[in-house]
Design an enzyme around this catalytic site. Sequence first.
Site, PDB file in Angstrom:
ATOM      1  N   GLY A 117      74.487  35.590  11.098  1.00 32.43           N
ATOM      2  CA  GLY A 117      73.491  36.628  10.621  1.00 32.43           C
ATOM      3  C   GLY A 117      72.459  36.884  11.484  1.00 32.43           C
ATOM      4  N   ASP A 118      72.307  36.036  12.753  1.00 34.76           N
ATOM      5  CA  ASP A 118      71.312  36.514  13.542  1.00 34.76           C
ATOM      6  C   ASP A 118      71.704  35.986  14.885  1.00 34.76           C
ATOM      7  OD1 ASP A 118      68.802  36.714  14.941  1.00 34.76           O
ATOM      8  OD2 ASP A 118      67.923  36.265  13.097  1.00 34.76           O
ATOM      9  N   ASP A 119      71.284  35.872  15.994  1.00 36.38           N
ATOM     10  CA  ASP A 119      71.619  35.732  17.447  1.00 36.38           C
ATOM     11  C   ASP A 119      72.799  34.739  17.358  1.00 36.38           C
ATOM     12  OD1 ASP A 119      69.916  37.655  18.143  1.00 36.38           O
ATOM     13  OD2 ASP A 119      68.377  36.588  18.775  1.00 36.38           O
TER      14      ASP A 119
END
Length: 442
Positions: A246-248
């Site tokens: 859900g992120d980098d």
Amino acid sequence: MRLRFFTLLCLCCCWFVSSEGETVSCSNIVSSGFRSDNISIADFGGVGDGRTLNTKAFREAIYRIQRLTRVGGTLLYVPPGVYLTEPFNLTSHMTLYLAAGAVIMATQDSSNWPLIAPLPSYGRGRELPGGRYMSFMHGVGVQDVVITGENGTIDGQGDLWWNKWRQRSLQFTRPNLVEFVNCRDIIISNVIFKNSPFWNIHPVYSSNIVVRFVTILAPRDSPNTDGIDPDSSSNVCIEDSYISTGDDLVAVKSGWDEYGIAYGLPSSNITIRRVSGSSPFAGIAVGSETSGGVENVLAEHINLYKMGIGIHIKTNSGRGGFIKNITVSHVYIEEARKGIRISGDVGDHPDDKFDPNALPLVKGVTIKNVWGVKVLQAGLIQGVKNSPFTDICLYDINLRGVTEPRTPPWKCSDVSGFAHQVSPWPCSELSSNQQGSCANYS
């Protein structure tokens, strides 16, 4: 079947880019040979039924490894099954080996989750003031540690933590899945990491780290579930892995504002290659916490799908520090809001004590051989006023939009550099005449 004898041989190689721009071998950065001692979690009462709490078994097994030191170290074998446990600390000269079908699963009872001090380069928890929850698997000051196996799973059961974050009911920063603090000679390979409460793999103040042949999974809407975040660490190799979070996917960091500036430990000699994945945020990121400095990063042969941003180098006024000698090459991007973003206005601040005049230095960023399709905006380069980004070098980049052949143009400010065979053509701030470090391109 009870493990009686096992030989593990890991010989890991990587490369990094020197400050002069040449590729340097860091072959054999970490090697772990034969473990002379082999034990099983079953020896300590471990039960893989998915219900029995195995905290005591893991802690006793690791205590045994720590106190009864064997020449060559000890391998702790986890047989097939689901082993529910609270967080535990790792120790030096050990291999945690997950068999095929083995799952080490974090309990969702946060009431017994230990609290630890904030990292000094952050000054507080990354999400909230004060301390932070200890990572599910935690190493402090250890060396010669291997986490590997036959693609067994480490499951953080992050739903509880994500929901608390969304409800704003947390008092402290969520735990990482695996964190190594002040450690060296670490190998993580052939393991699936799943549903981390926060960042997945976080080596901080550490050196000689190899992460390879791993799979990292979390839902696209899981908050702040970065894949791998080398932080104020050196000689790090990340390769041959798949990350969907859900992120980098990979974010190189080095501390936060005045705390990172004071701690002053950069991230350096970082290699990222043959990594693929998907995320609503960035594929390859530097920052935004770069107050201790980031230098000598090479990312190559990256495949990204359904991304927010393909390549994102990010900092902010008040960060201080530097970002220099960054090379990203041979990247394929399919479906992204932005292909490339280099930005000086990203990221929040830990408190109101930061110095707004602590301006970051961004110099010597080379991005080349990038192909993208279904990219909504090709690029954005926004430097910092009074500290423009310099020697930004773009070569052989083709980013196509959803409706061929048009893609919205680049936007640029407070930047200088060079562009060659970039489509769509970037911006007037990037010259077609080679200059500065861009003249070294061949």
